[in-house]
Design a protein around this motif. Structure first.
Motif, PDB file in Angstrom:
ATOM      1  N   HIS A  57       0.898  -1.418   0.073  1.00 62.05           N
ATOM      2  CA  HIS A  57       0.065  -0.142  -0.106  1.00 62.05           C
ATOM      3  C   HIS A  57       0.859   1.413  -0.136  1.00 62.05           C
ATOM      4  O   HIS A  57       0.781   2.126  -0.688  1.00 62.05           O
ATOM      5  CB  HIS A  57      -0.800  -0.222   1.343  1.00 62.05           C
ATOM      6  CG  HIS A  57      -1.853   1.124   1.483  1.00 62.05           C
ATOM      7  ND1 HIS A  57      -2.503   1.433   2.532  1.00 62.05           N
ATOM      8  CD2 HIS A  57      -2.367   2.191   0.305  1.00 62.05           C
ATOM      9  CE1 HIS A  57      -3.442   2.386   2.256  1.00 62.05           C
ATOM     10  NE2 HIS A  57      -3.165   2.788   0.960  1.00 62.05           N
ATOM     11  N   GLY A  58       1.726   1.259   0.816  1.00 64.09           N
ATOM     12  CA  GLY A  58       2.676   2.341   1.005  1.00 64.09           C
ATOM     13  C   GLY A  58       3.598   2.632  -0.426  1.00 64.09           C
ATOM     14  O   GLY A  58       3.660   3.921  -1.045  1.00 64.09           O
ATOM     15  N   LEU A  98       6.619   3.438   5.821  1.00 65.29           N
ATOM     16  CA  LEU A  98       6.608   3.126   7.049  1.00 65.29           C
ATOM     17  C   LEU A  98       5.233   3.261   7.609  1.00 65.29           C
ATOM     18  O   LEU A  98       4.582   2.108   8.327  1.00 65.29           O
ATOM     19  CB  LEU A  98       7.629   3.945   7.879  1.00 65.29           C
ATOM     20  CG  LEU A  98       7.491   3.604   9.435  1.00 65.29           C
ATOM     21  CD1 LEU A  98       8.129   2.373   9.716  1.00 65.29           C
ATOM     22  CD2 LEU A  98       8.540   4.753  10.246  1.00 65.29           C
ATOM     23  N   ALA A  99       4.495   4.324   7.364  1.00 61.79           N
ATOM     24  CA  ALA A  99       3.280   4.329   7.976  1.00 61.79           C
ATOM     25  C   ALA A  99       2.219   3.312   7.325  1.00 61.79           C
ATOM     26  O   ALA A  99       1.111   2.787   8.020  1.00 61.79           O
ATOM     27  CB  ALA A  99       2.685   5.559   7.809  1.00 61.79           C
ATOM     28  N   GLY A 100       2.435   3.007   6.126  1.00 63.01           N
ATOM     29  CA  GLY A 100       1.782   1.884   5.439  1.00 63.01           C
ATOM     30  C   GLY A 100       2.030   0.467   6.034  1.00 63.01           C
ATOM     31  O   GLY A 100       1.159  -0.208   6.329  1.00 63.01           O
ATOM     32  N   ILE A 156       2.818   0.222   9.235  1.00 57.98           N
ATOM     33  CA  ILE A 156       2.063   0.224  10.621  1.00 57.98           C
ATOM     34  C   ILE A 156       0.748   0.157  10.510  1.00 57.98           C
ATOM     35  O   ILE A 156      -0.096  -0.701  11.272  1.00 57.98           O
ATOM     36  CB  ILE A 156       2.372   1.764  11.395  1.00 57.98           C
ATOM     37  CG1 ILE A 156       3.911   1.881  11.650  1.00 57.98           C
ATOM     38  CG2 ILE A 156       1.723   1.868  12.496  1.00 57.98           C
ATOM     39  CD1 ILE A 156       4.321   3.003  12.166  1.00 57.98           C
ATOM     40  N   LEU A 157       0.057   0.990   9.444  1.00 61.19           N
ATOM     41  CA  LEU A 157      -1.559   0.616   9.162  1.00 61.19           C
ATOM     42  C   LEU A 157      -1.616  -0.626   8.719  1.00 61.19           C
ATOM     43  O   LEU A 157      -2.832  -1.206   9.259  1.00 61.19           O
ATOM     44  CB  LEU A 157      -1.857   1.949   8.305  1.00 61.19           C
ATOM     45  CG  LEU A 157      -3.281   1.992   8.109  1.00 61.19           C
ATOM     46  CD1 LEU A 157      -4.178   2.312   9.253  1.00 61.19           C
ATOM     47  CD2 LEU A 157      -3.643   2.729   6.710  1.00 61.19           C
TER      48      LEU A 157
END
Lengths: 71, 243
Positions: free
Chosen positions: B21-22, B73-75, B77-78
């Motif tokens: 996704h990221g 990185l946020a991808g 984590i999410l």
């Protein structure tokens, strides 16, 4: 004479601790990416975190792209 | 249930799908974010809130690099977070999901969760690029968005439970019930209070890319978890038996 063999048992029950652990990971991850406005770092560095917004800025682009309200 | 294997494959599937996704966002959404932030900067200069100086651009470049580097990185984590929920639901629903293998079952569930927990809320509260959104209303918008996801998700679960009471052809009744329920919720829930001030073609194209990005996550998490589950079978336990 005794024989040993393996039996495969299909079980769908999930231990409570696994449910709780995954639920906590779900809530924590969602909060970090979707909603933190300095709250997490404020636990360590205090009020300054609400101005620095390190996590908010780090997750900023994903926050917009995934549909979360950002600013 | 082999719990350790279950937890590991659920978390790895989510993280891998989040990585996809990221990466997809990095390729297709970032250009629109840059464009929107460019408009935001011009608005700041026009209103006198910022000055078009080399110092401004140096600071801008600094935080944009930080923001862009966080996309993947946020991808992850999410993805791990949503993947945890997906894994839980899959473990509970696996026996009733259609499909003759775990990949098909996981993809069916991913499709249902994508529709109820992403697409329906997105139609009511679509993603917006930077420049759209008043910081004064961010808490209200977050509450509205989360509430609608919860209403749609729990609504789907409730109507699924109801469907167990109906025989074959009558199973359409709870499906229609969910449709009616979510339509009412759709019209009853308040609108996003913010006015869209950015060009509509930018906003619409951004939203389209956003949908593609999130869709890439749901397809990936279904494929990854299905593959791992098929291979490692965490629901099966092997016990020695002595005769």
């Amino acid at each position: 004479m005794s024989q040993s063999k393996e039996i495969i048992i299909s079980k769908s029950s999930i231990p409570i601790f696994a449910i709780v652990l995954l639920a906590m990971i779900f809530v924590a991850g969602l909060f970090v990416v979707g909603f933190d406005q300095g709250h997490i770092f404020s636990l360590v560095i205090g009020e300054e975190a609400f101005a620095d917004l390190y996590i908010h800025e780090l997750t900023h682009d994903m926050r917009h792209a995934a549909g979360f309200p950002c600013h | 249930m082999k719990t350790a294997i279950f937890l590991i494959i659920v978390l790895i599937s989510g993280a891998l799908a989040g990585f996809v996704h990221g990466t997809v966002n990095f390729a297709i959404v970032e250009p629109y974010l840059d464009q929107a932030i460019g408009i935001e900067n011009q608005n700041l200069f026009a209103s006198g809130e910022a000055e078009d100086t080399p110092q401004f651009w140096a600071e801008y470049e600094g935080y944009r690099i930080w923001q862009k580097s966080g996309q993947v990185l946020a991808g992850v984590i999410l993805g791990t977070s949503i993947g945890a929920l997906f894994g839980l639901v899959f473990a509970f629903a696996r026996n009733v999901l259609p499909g003759n293998n775990d990949i098909k079952k996981a993809l069916v569930l991913a499709g249902i969760m994508w529709f109820t927990m992403y697409l329906i809320p997105f139609l009511k509260y679509p993603a917006n690029p930077p420049t759209v959104g008043d910081s004064e209303t961010v808490v209200l918008r977050a509450i509205l968005y989360l509430s609608f996801i919860a209403i749609s998700g729990f609504g789907a679960l409730g109507f699924y439970q109801l469907s167990k009471k109906f025989q074959n052809k009558k199973k359409i009744i709870p499906l229609v019930g969910y449709g009616l329920f979510i339509s009412i919720a759709f019209f009853v829930m308040p609108e996003n209070p913010d006015e869209i001030t950015a060009p509509m073609n930018l906003v619409n194209e951004f939203r389209m890319m956003s949908v593609l990005g999130v869709t890439s996550f749901w397809i990936s998490v279904g494929v990854f978890l299905g593959l791992f589950w098929n291979r490692l079978k965490p629901h099966q336990e092997t016990t020695p038996s002595f005769n």
